[in-house]
Motif scaffolding. Structure first.
Motif, PDB file in Angstrom:
ATOM      1  N   UNK A  83       0.686  -1.162   0.004  1.00  0.00           N
ATOM      2  CA  UNK A  83      -0.131  -0.045   0.005  1.00  0.00           C
ATOM      3  C   UNK A  83       0.623   1.282  -0.096  1.00  0.00           C
ATOM      4  N   UNK A  84       0.083   2.633   0.152  1.00  0.00           N
ATOM      5  CA  UNK A  84       0.900   3.746   0.180  1.00  0.00           C
ATOM      6  C   UNK A  84       0.110   4.747   0.934  1.00  0.00           C
ATOM      7  N   UNK A  85       0.730   5.724   1.230  1.00  0.00           N
ATOM      8  CA  UNK A  85       0.189   6.936   2.035  1.00  0.00           C
ATOM      9  C   UNK A  85       0.021   7.862   0.938  1.00  0.00           C
ATOM     10  N   UNK A  86      -1.253   7.968   0.220  1.00  0.00           N
ATOM     11  CA  UNK A  86      -1.321   8.901  -1.071  1.00  0.00           C
ATOM     12  C   UNK A  86      -1.613  10.462  -0.603  1.00  0.00           C
ATOM     13  N   UNK A  87      -1.750  10.701   0.668  1.00  0.00           N
ATOM     14  CA  UNK A  87      -1.990  12.023   1.049  1.00  0.00           C
ATOM     15  C   UNK A  87      -1.626  12.155   2.398  1.00  0.00           C
ATOM     16  N   UNK A  88      -0.751  13.099   2.858  1.00  0.00           N
ATOM     17  CA  UNK A  88      -0.500  13.492   4.270  1.00  0.00           C
ATOM     18  C   UNK A  88      -0.413  14.913   4.355  1.00  0.00           C
ATOM     19  N   UNK A  89      -1.078  15.516   5.326  1.00  0.00           N
ATOM     20  CA  UNK A  89      -1.539  17.126   5.359  1.00  0.00           C
ATOM     21  C   UNK A  89      -1.563  17.373   6.856  1.00  0.00           C
ATOM     22  N   UNK A  90      -1.371  18.828   6.840  1.00  0.00           N
ATOM     23  CA  UNK A  90      -1.466  19.388   8.273  1.00  0.00           C
ATOM     24  C   UNK A  90      -2.477  20.652   7.838  1.00  0.00           C
ATOM     25  N   UNK A  91      -3.188  20.926   9.127  1.00  0.00           N
ATOM     26  CA  UNK A  91      -4.176  21.723   8.973  1.00  0.00           C
ATOM     27  C   UNK A  91      -3.748  23.002   8.538  1.00  0.00           C
ATOM     28  N   UNK A  92      -4.410  23.751   7.483  1.00  0.00           N
ATOM     29  CA  UNK A  92      -3.874  25.126   7.040  1.00  0.00           C
ATOM     30  C   UNK A  92      -4.804  26.091   7.089  1.00  0.00           C
ATOM     31  N   UNK A  93      -4.631  27.186   7.900  1.00  0.00           N
ATOM     32  CA  UNK A  93      -5.931  28.089   8.300  1.00  0.00           C
ATOM     33  C   UNK A  93      -6.005  28.991   6.926  1.00  0.00           C
ATOM     34  N   UNK A  94      -7.273  29.403   6.882  1.00  0.00           N
ATOM     35  CA  UNK A  94      -7.557  30.016   5.507  1.00  0.00           C
ATOM     36  C   UNK A  94      -8.330  31.326   5.891  1.00  0.00           C
ATOM     37  N   UNK A  95      -7.770  32.562   5.651  1.00  0.00           N
ATOM     38  CA  UNK A  95      -8.609  33.553   5.999  1.00  0.00           C
ATOM     39  C   UNK A  95      -9.801  33.906   4.946  1.00  0.00           C
ATOM     40  N   UNK A  96     -10.729  34.107   5.268  1.00  0.00           N
ATOM     41  CA  UNK A  96     -11.919  34.280   4.145  1.00  0.00           C
ATOM     42  C   UNK A  96     -13.060  35.193   4.742  1.00  0.00           C
ATOM     43  N   UNK A  97     -13.268  36.437   3.997  1.00  0.00           N
ATOM     44  CA  UNK A  97     -14.620  37.174   4.506  1.00  0.00           C
ATOM     45  C   UNK A  97     -15.845  36.884   4.075  1.00  0.00           C
ATOM     46  N   UNK A 176       5.467  15.838  -4.889  1.00  0.00           N
ATOM     47  CA  UNK A 176       5.873  16.795  -3.811  1.00  0.00           C
ATOM     48  C   UNK A 176       5.710  18.362  -4.420  1.00  0.00           C
ATOM     49  N   UNK A 177       5.062  19.139  -3.467  1.00  0.00           N
ATOM     50  CA  UNK A 177       4.810  20.481  -3.927  1.00  0.00           C
ATOM     51  C   UNK A 177       6.135  21.285  -4.126  1.00  0.00           C
ATOM     52  N   UNK A 178       5.967  22.425  -5.053  1.00  0.00           N
ATOM     53  CA  UNK A 178       7.459  23.284  -5.054  1.00  0.00           C
ATOM     54  C   UNK A 178       7.332  24.157  -3.723  1.00  0.00           C
ATOM     55  N   UNK A 179       8.567  24.687  -3.806  1.00  0.00           N
ATOM     56  CA  UNK A 179       8.911  25.506  -2.708  1.00  0.00           C
ATOM     57  C   UNK A 179       8.849  27.065  -2.872  1.00  0.00           C
ATOM     58  N   UNK A 180       8.196  28.053  -2.207  1.00  0.00           N
ATOM     59  CA  UNK A 180       7.517  27.795  -0.898  1.00  0.00           C
ATOM     60  C   UNK A 180       6.150  26.891  -1.216  1.00  0.00           C
ATOM     61  N   UNK A 181       5.617  26.035   0.007  1.00  0.00           N
ATOM     62  CA  UNK A 181       4.479  25.370  -0.151  1.00  0.00           C
ATOM     63  C   UNK A 181       3.378  25.886  -0.028  1.00  0.00           C
ATOM     64  N   UNK A 182       2.837  26.635  -1.043  1.00  0.00           N
ATOM     65  CA  UNK A 182       1.786  27.658  -0.714  1.00  0.00           C
ATOM     66  C   UNK A 182       0.312  26.972  -1.156  1.00  0.00           C
ATOM     67  N   UNK A 183       0.340  25.713  -1.591  1.00  0.00           N
ATOM     68  CA  UNK A 183      -0.778  24.780  -2.246  1.00  0.00           C
ATOM     69  C   UNK A 183      -1.677  24.825  -1.134  1.00  0.00           C
ATOM     70  N   UNK A 184      -2.875  24.543  -1.184  1.00  0.00           N
ATOM     71  CA  UNK A 184      -3.904  24.498  -0.338  1.00  0.00           C
ATOM     72  C   UNK A 184      -4.855  23.138  -0.794  1.00  0.00           C
TER      73      UNK A 184
END
Length: 292
Positions: A83-97, A176-184
């Motif tokens: 098997x494989x871990x296809x996604x691992x993520x950390x919570x990312x705060x998003x500011x939204x009006x 692997x996302x490019x640096x800086x890792x800005x994707x959400x």
């Protein structure tokens, strides 16, 4: 029969960290309840890959190191099973009006700290994982640091009337996302009203999918059909993971005239909808692989 029962009890208490969830809610363990859920998963005749979605909330910031130890072991053991871990993520705060009419049903601050999506060749491999002694030890330690967790078994079944399965079936790992890792990466957890799936597909998704990809350079990474709630009580009809190049790209889409025009159809289609943002920690997974 006794052996099978003992294995299922073991998985319910260690593999899925169910006791941590019960302790957090002041509930006594209910082994029969979890045995029933796991038995249903194992007996499913679907021979396509199965996925586990885990969402975890830690008790405190100091628990990160203990989780890292769990991750070190689990990634290796899942690999050994093919098997494989296809996604691992950390919570990312998003500011939204949220002012005016610029509201999105289900979008709120993320209540989770981590997300894991694991792909297994078969449902029996999920059970085999529990036989690993070091995995059992790591999971037992995980129970002590987790305030709350939910675990869902998912599959890549197509949308109603379709034949094409989710790309997650053949996905070997996240890029692997490019640096800086800005994707959400936005996790959509959806439960439809009666007849709502048709409304969602025909009046909402048909417009929003091209909008995500074309105007805002996003991508639907994969979509799943929940098969079994293993830990937790809230069920869903669809789980969708969507990538946006930045939090701004995501919020710009939400506030666009095109999206606002069709957003009401989403609210009309679903009775329950959660929308949570995460980062892509593929680089961390890569480091774990290199250690092995």
């Amino acid at each position: 029969m006794a052996t099978q029962r003992s294995i299922l009890v073991l998985i319910a208490s260690s593999l899925l960290a169910c006791l941590a969830d019960q302790r957090a809610n002041g509930q006594p363990p209910n082994d029969a309840h979890f045995r029933s859920r796991l038995n249903s998963l194992e007996s499913n005749p679907d021979d396509h890959p199965v996925f586990l979605l885990r969402l975890l909330k830690f008790k405190g910031d100091t628990d990160i190191e203990a989780f890292q130890k769990y991750l070190n072991v689990s990634v290796a053991r899942i690999r050994e099973l093919g098997g494989v871990v296809i996604f691992y993520g950390k919570a990312k705060p998003i500011e939204y009006d949220f002012s005016g009419s610029k509201k999105v049903f289900g979008f709120r601050p993320c209540p989770w700290d981590r997300i894991l999506i694991e792909r297994y060749r078969s449902r029996k491999d999920v059970l085999r994982l529990a036989k690993s002694e070091d995995y059992r030890t790591a999971t037992k330690a995980l129970q002590d640091i987790v305030e709350k967790t939910v675990v869902y078994a998912l599959n890549g079944s197509p949308w109603s009337g379709g034949k094409k399965r989710s790309p997650a079936d053949t996905m070997t790992g996240p890029p692997e996302p490019p640096s800086p890792n800005e994707a959400v990466y936005m996790l959509n957890l959806l439960k439809f009203k009666p007849g709502g799936e048709k409304i969602y597909l025909e009046k909402y998704a048909k417009v929003v999918a091209p909008l995500i990809k074309g105007t805002h350079n996003g991508k639907v990474i994969c979509h799943f059909k929940p098969e079994q709630v293993l830990v937790g009580d809230e069920g869903y009809d669809r789980v969708i993971l969507v990538m946006y190049p930045s939090a701004k790209a995501f919020t710009d889409m939400l506030q666009s005239d095109v999206y606002q025009e069709v957003s009401g159809h989403r609210a009309d289609a679903i009775s329950l909808g959660h929308l949570y943002g995460f980062s892509n920690e593929a680089a961390e997974l890569k480091k774990l692989e290199q250690k092995r």
